[in-house]
Write an enzyme that holds these catalytic residues in place. Structure first.
Site, short mmCIF file in Angstrom:
data_model
loop_
_atom_site.label_atom_id
_atom_site.label_comp_id
_atom_site.label_asym_id
_atom_site.label_seq_id
_atom_site.Cartn_x
_atom_site.Cartn_y
_atom_site.Cartn_z
N ASP A 148 1.72 7.29 5.21
CA ASP A 148 0.74 7.14 4.13
C ASP A 148 -0.42 6.23 4.54
O ASP A 148 -0.57 5.15 4.00
CB ASP A 148 1.48 6.55 2.91
CG ASP A 148 0.68 6.55 1.64
OD1 ASP A 148 -0.33 7.25 1.59
OD2 ASP A 148 1.08 5.85 0.69
N GLU A 198 -8.14 4.77 -0.69
CA GLU A 198 -7.36 5.68 -1.53
C GLU A 198 -6.37 4.92 -2.41
O GLU A 198 -6.18 5.25 -3.58
CB GLU A 198 -6.61 6.69 -0.66
CG GLU A 198 -5.88 7.79 -1.43
CD GLU A 198 -4.41 7.47 -1.73
OE1 GLU A 198 -3.79 8.22 -2.51
OE2 GLU A 198 -3.90 6.45 -1.20
N GLU A 199 -5.75 3.91 -1.84
CA GLU A 199 -4.68 3.21 -2.54
C GLU A 199 -5.21 2.32 -3.68
O GLU A 199 -6.29 1.73 -3.57
CB GLU A 199 -3.91 2.32 -1.56
CG GLU A 199 -3.25 3.08 -0.41
CD GLU A 199 -2.01 3.84 -0.85
OE1 GLU A 199 -1.72 3.88 -2.06
OE2 GLU A 199 -1.32 4.39 0.03
N ASP A 245 -1.47 14.28 3.63
CA ASP A 245 -0.98 13.00 3.11
C ASP A 245 0.55 13.00 3.12
O ASP A 245 1.19 14.05 2.93
CB ASP A 245 -1.50 12.77 1.70
CG ASP A 245 -1.51 11.30 1.30
OD1 ASP A 245 -1.06 10.46 2.11
OD2 ASP A 245 -1.96 10.98 0.18
N HIS A 340 5.69 4.14 -0.25
CA HIS A 340 5.42 2.83 -0.86
C HIS A 340 6.61 1.87 -0.76
O HIS A 340 6.80 0.99 -1.61
CB HIS A 340 4.98 2.99 -2.33
CG HIS A 340 3.61 3.56 -2.47
ND1 HIS A 340 2.94 3.63 -3.67
CD2 HIS A 340 2.76 4.10 -1.55
CE1 HIS A 340 1.76 4.18 -3.49
NE2 HIS A 340 1.63 4.48 -2.21
#
Length: 408
Positions: A148, A198-199, A245, A340
């Site tokens: 990621d 993005e995060e 992704d 995550h």
């Protein structure tokens, strides 16, 4: 990321233009031969998590606006400048406050690298666009984000290096044979976008996420090409936005989300099957595994299109760009277990399945080569020519390929 998205309807004229382009692309889409698939360049040590020249420099914390982010951006720029000097590199900059920046503006930098036919004006080129985000999460501290999305970035880099010489050969042959201006469909290029921000910094919202994607989509939508250009804006020149992704875990599950690009999804699925059948996938060498593309047997009418995953494609989708979202998300199990750092499993290099990473790089290479019509221009192995190769010398095979192409 979550499981809902929204978009806006595009103008009717834009829909007609997009449908026409996709119909032309479908008619002209020539498959790679088995021998070409078996001869695709392999990554060798590119993805060694400690010393791999493509992947290892990305496996560091790289939160937007930090030295780690700058180092990874420099890694990308150095790669294109040294390994792919014919590519054009641009940076698109923006700033924004975030929920954790105490009112200070955080810089976000997107890198865009592109290569077009040498005879074509920029506004006349439709581009296959391969995309991944390169930032990592703000929290937990030290988060790496290997799937990621460090690994997807490295996969794209490998694929572009693998097809670059073939692009040169094809375009040189076209100019030599006098076909450069024969067909507007040949006015197609390729570009890579590595997106920043993005995060979410705190919690995913419309404003705390997709910082780089939102800025670039808005910028390209308002930037107008010259009056006589085929494409009005850089945004409209995107033939297909392929977003990678969460790739790099074993046994990925890829769904199809958009009916208008389901045909491209099926092309990718077909390449996976062919590579697997040709025993070119390292991840299935010991165990066959399941096909990665869960919806490959469905028609565009059968796929579930009302749900999707919030990701970098959304600002582009809202402006009418055609999207192929390649993300590992099982309909029942969800994202990979390392996502995550959930379930206590860190998303770091040690938890990548390197065989799967290498297979993805081969698949992305095949997809890009097939889209760019590089059959007859990719290097072949010493296994001997197949029937499709006609046992010809390269220059004769290339000339015949061009003659065949311009008859479409």
């Amino acid at each position: 990321m979550s499981l809902a998205y929204g978009g806006h309807l595009r103008p009717l004229l834009s829909i007609c233009i997009a449908l026409l382009c996709f119909l032309l692309a479908g008619q002209a889409y020539e498959e790679l031969s088995d021998n070409t698939l078996k001869s695709l360049p392999r990554p060798k040590d590119d993805f060694d998590i400690h010393t791999g020249p493509l992947l290892s420099p990305i496996l560091i914390p790289r939160v937007s606006g930090t030295p780690g982010s700058a180092a990874v951006l420099q890694h990308f720029a150095d790669f294109f400048r040294t390994s792919l000097p014919s590519w054009n590199i641009q940076f698109q900059n923006s700033t924004s406050t975030t929920p954790v920046s105490n009112g200070k503006e955080v810089p976000f930098v997107n890198l865009i690298a592109s290569r077009d036919p040498p005879w074509a004006a920029s506004g006349d080129v439709g581009r296959l666009t391969l995309v991944a985000h390169y930032d990592s999460k703000y929290s937990p501290e030290g988060f790496i984000g290997a799937i990621d999305s460090a690994a997807p970035c490295a996969m794209i880099m490998h694929a572009m290096r693998s097809i670059d010489a073939a692009l040169t050969r094809k375009w040189e042959a076209m100019e030599t044979e006098g076909h450069a201006d024969a067909d507007l469909e040949e006015h197609k290029g390729i570009q890579v976008i590595f997106l920043d921000g993005e995060e979410a910094f705190q919690a995913w919202t419309d404003t705390d996420s997709l910082y780089g994607a939102r800025s670039l989509a808005e910028h390209w939508d308002s930037e107008v090409n010259s009056a006589m250009s085929t494409y009005k804006t850089p945004l409209s020149s995107i033939s297909l936005f392929v977003l990678l992704d969460l790739l790099g875990s074993k046994n990925p599950s890829i769904q199809s989300y958009f009916s208008t690009t389901h045909w491209a999804y099926k092309k990718l699925a077909n390449l996976e099957k062919r590579l697997r059948d040709l025993k070119q996938f390292k991840s299935s060498a010991d165990a066959p595994g399941q096909p990665w593309f869960l919806d490959s047997s469905k028609t565009e009418h059968d796929i579930t299109t009302f749900l999707g995953i919030q990701d970098d494609h959304l600002p582009f989708l809202a402006r009418g760009v055609e999207i192929l979202h390649v993300i590992d998300a099982h309909p029942a199990k969800g994202f990979p277990e390392v996502w995550h750092n959930h379930n206590g499993v860190p998303d770091d290099g040690e938890h990548l399945d390197i065989a799967t990473v290498e297979d993805w790089s081969t698949l992305v290479t095949a997809f890009a080569a097939e889209w760019m019509e590089l059959e007859g221009f990719m290097p072949l192995s010493g296994d001997g020519p197949t029937k499709n190769d006609e046992a010809q010398k390269p220059e004769k095979r290339n000339a015949n390929h061009l003659n065949k192409k311009t008859e479409l």
